[in-house]
Design an enzyme around this catalytic site. Sequence first.
Site, short mmCIF file in Angstrom:
data_model
loop_
_atom_site.label_atom_id
_atom_site.label_comp_id
_atom_site.label_asym_id
_atom_site.label_seq_id
_atom_site.Cartn_x
_atom_site.Cartn_y
_atom_site.Cartn_z
N ARG A 48 -61.21 20.88 -40.03
CA ARG A 48 -60.65 22.22 -40.25
C ARG A 48 -59.36 22.22 -41.05
NH1 ARG A 48 -62.15 24.53 -34.22
NH2 ARG A 48 -64.36 24.12 -34.45
N ARG A 92 -35.04 32.72 -22.58
CA ARG A 92 -35.95 33.39 -23.51
C ARG A 92 -36.32 34.77 -22.97
NH1 ARG A 92 -37.60 30.26 -28.10
NH2 ARG A 92 -39.14 31.91 -28.19
N PRO A 140 -56.40 18.33 -30.31
CA PRO A 140 -55.38 17.34 -29.97
C PRO A 140 -54.08 17.98 -29.50
CG PRO A 140 -56.14 17.11 -32.27
CD PRO A 140 -56.67 18.39 -31.74
N GLU A 141 -53.73 17.76 -28.25
CA GLU A 141 -52.41 18.12 -27.73
C GLU A 141 -51.75 16.79 -27.33
OE1 GLU A 141 -52.48 21.41 -24.94
OE2 GLU A 141 -54.28 22.23 -25.86
N HIS A 164 -65.88 14.32 -43.49
CA HIS A 164 -64.62 15.06 -43.62
C HIS A 164 -63.43 14.13 -43.87
CE1 HIS A 164 -67.11 17.82 -40.94
NE2 HIS A 164 -67.08 18.39 -42.12
N LYS A 208 -46.70 16.73 -30.50
CA LYS A 208 -47.96 16.49 -31.21
C LYS A 208 -47.74 15.83 -32.56
CE LYS A 208 -49.05 20.89 -29.31
NZ LYS A 208 -49.48 22.27 -29.59
N ARG A 212 -55.82 34.18 -29.76
CA ARG A 212 -56.63 33.13 -29.18
C ARG A 212 -57.04 33.54 -27.78
NH1 ARG A 212 -52.21 29.22 -30.93
NH2 ARG A 212 -52.50 30.71 -32.57
#
Length: 313
Positions: free
Chosen positions: A130, A186, A2-3, A107, A61, A296
Amino acid sequence: MPELPEVETVRDGLDRLVTGAVVRDVEVFRDYSVRRHDGGPAGFVDQLRGRRLAGAARRGKYLWLPLTDVAPTGQTVPAAALLAHLGMSGQLLVRDPAVAGEWEHPHLRARIHLDGAPSGARYLDFVDQRTFGHLSVTDLAPTPDGAPGGRGSPLPAVPEPVAHIGRDLLDPALDRPALVERVRRRRTGIKRALLDQAVVSGVGNIYADEALWRARVHYARATDRMTRPVVGRVLDAATEVMTEALGQGGTSFDDLYVDVNGESGYFSRSLAVYGRLGEPCRRCATPVRRDEFMNRSSFTCPVCQPRPRNGRW
DNA sequence: GTTTATTCCTGAGCGC
DNA sequence: TGCGCTCAGGAATAAA
């Protein structure tokens, strides 16, 4: 995973199906799922029971249902909210056992029993394989700019744990020129900046890769050496890809992401690079490459997105 | 103050 | 069949 588009699909469903419902009871089946709540599982249940779900709002999110009191003497302007983050595999399912039977998802982590939902639904189920997702009840804090807290929020307020999160790319109150400058200040790689929810919220690994591919920018490009137009191109691409995904109900690879009715989205068919290791780039047919990045994966086209000579990891 | 690495968690999928 | 290993990753937190 889910984003933003997936969470927005869920928010829209909740807004339509449970707004106005009153919480009759709450069951927590796994304490870890309410670990962010101050006061533990018992306090979580206590603060929800008897209150009305006044709507469904979202920033990035994070998703929240503002809470009002039911008694005539009670407050009618929400001061608190049921806050949810779906993590990697969280689902909020609106269910009516009279229609769907008493089946329980293996779950199932928490169940909120509802009275008076416009859809007639009895359960709001939190399912999470998860267990990176979580629920809590938190106070609302005013937004510094006085603008609405996010999509679906008429109030200029957000739950306290959301206060440090930047506005997302689909938020009308987002100050876009300021965001471009924030990115350029940044000292990091562009993908790290995109994934930093304090910079801009809602972008996760999938849409970051897709946006960078569309903008033909490598993930390690140094943000402080990118021009304003190039940063703008990346943000435009991210906005575009998430808008398209939203139109298709989000991205589902398996049953880990579904909407409030348990239905999958279709955007995975439209992905250009994510999860397509070795398959041809949709622009130039070069095999898609996979790099390890931040524990990732990052998927790129080696030709369309050449690695910068002096980028930043 | 800013940036990066670590940690949490479960179950599907795979090789032996 | 079954065991052990790897992998997926959002974001708080610790560490640099």
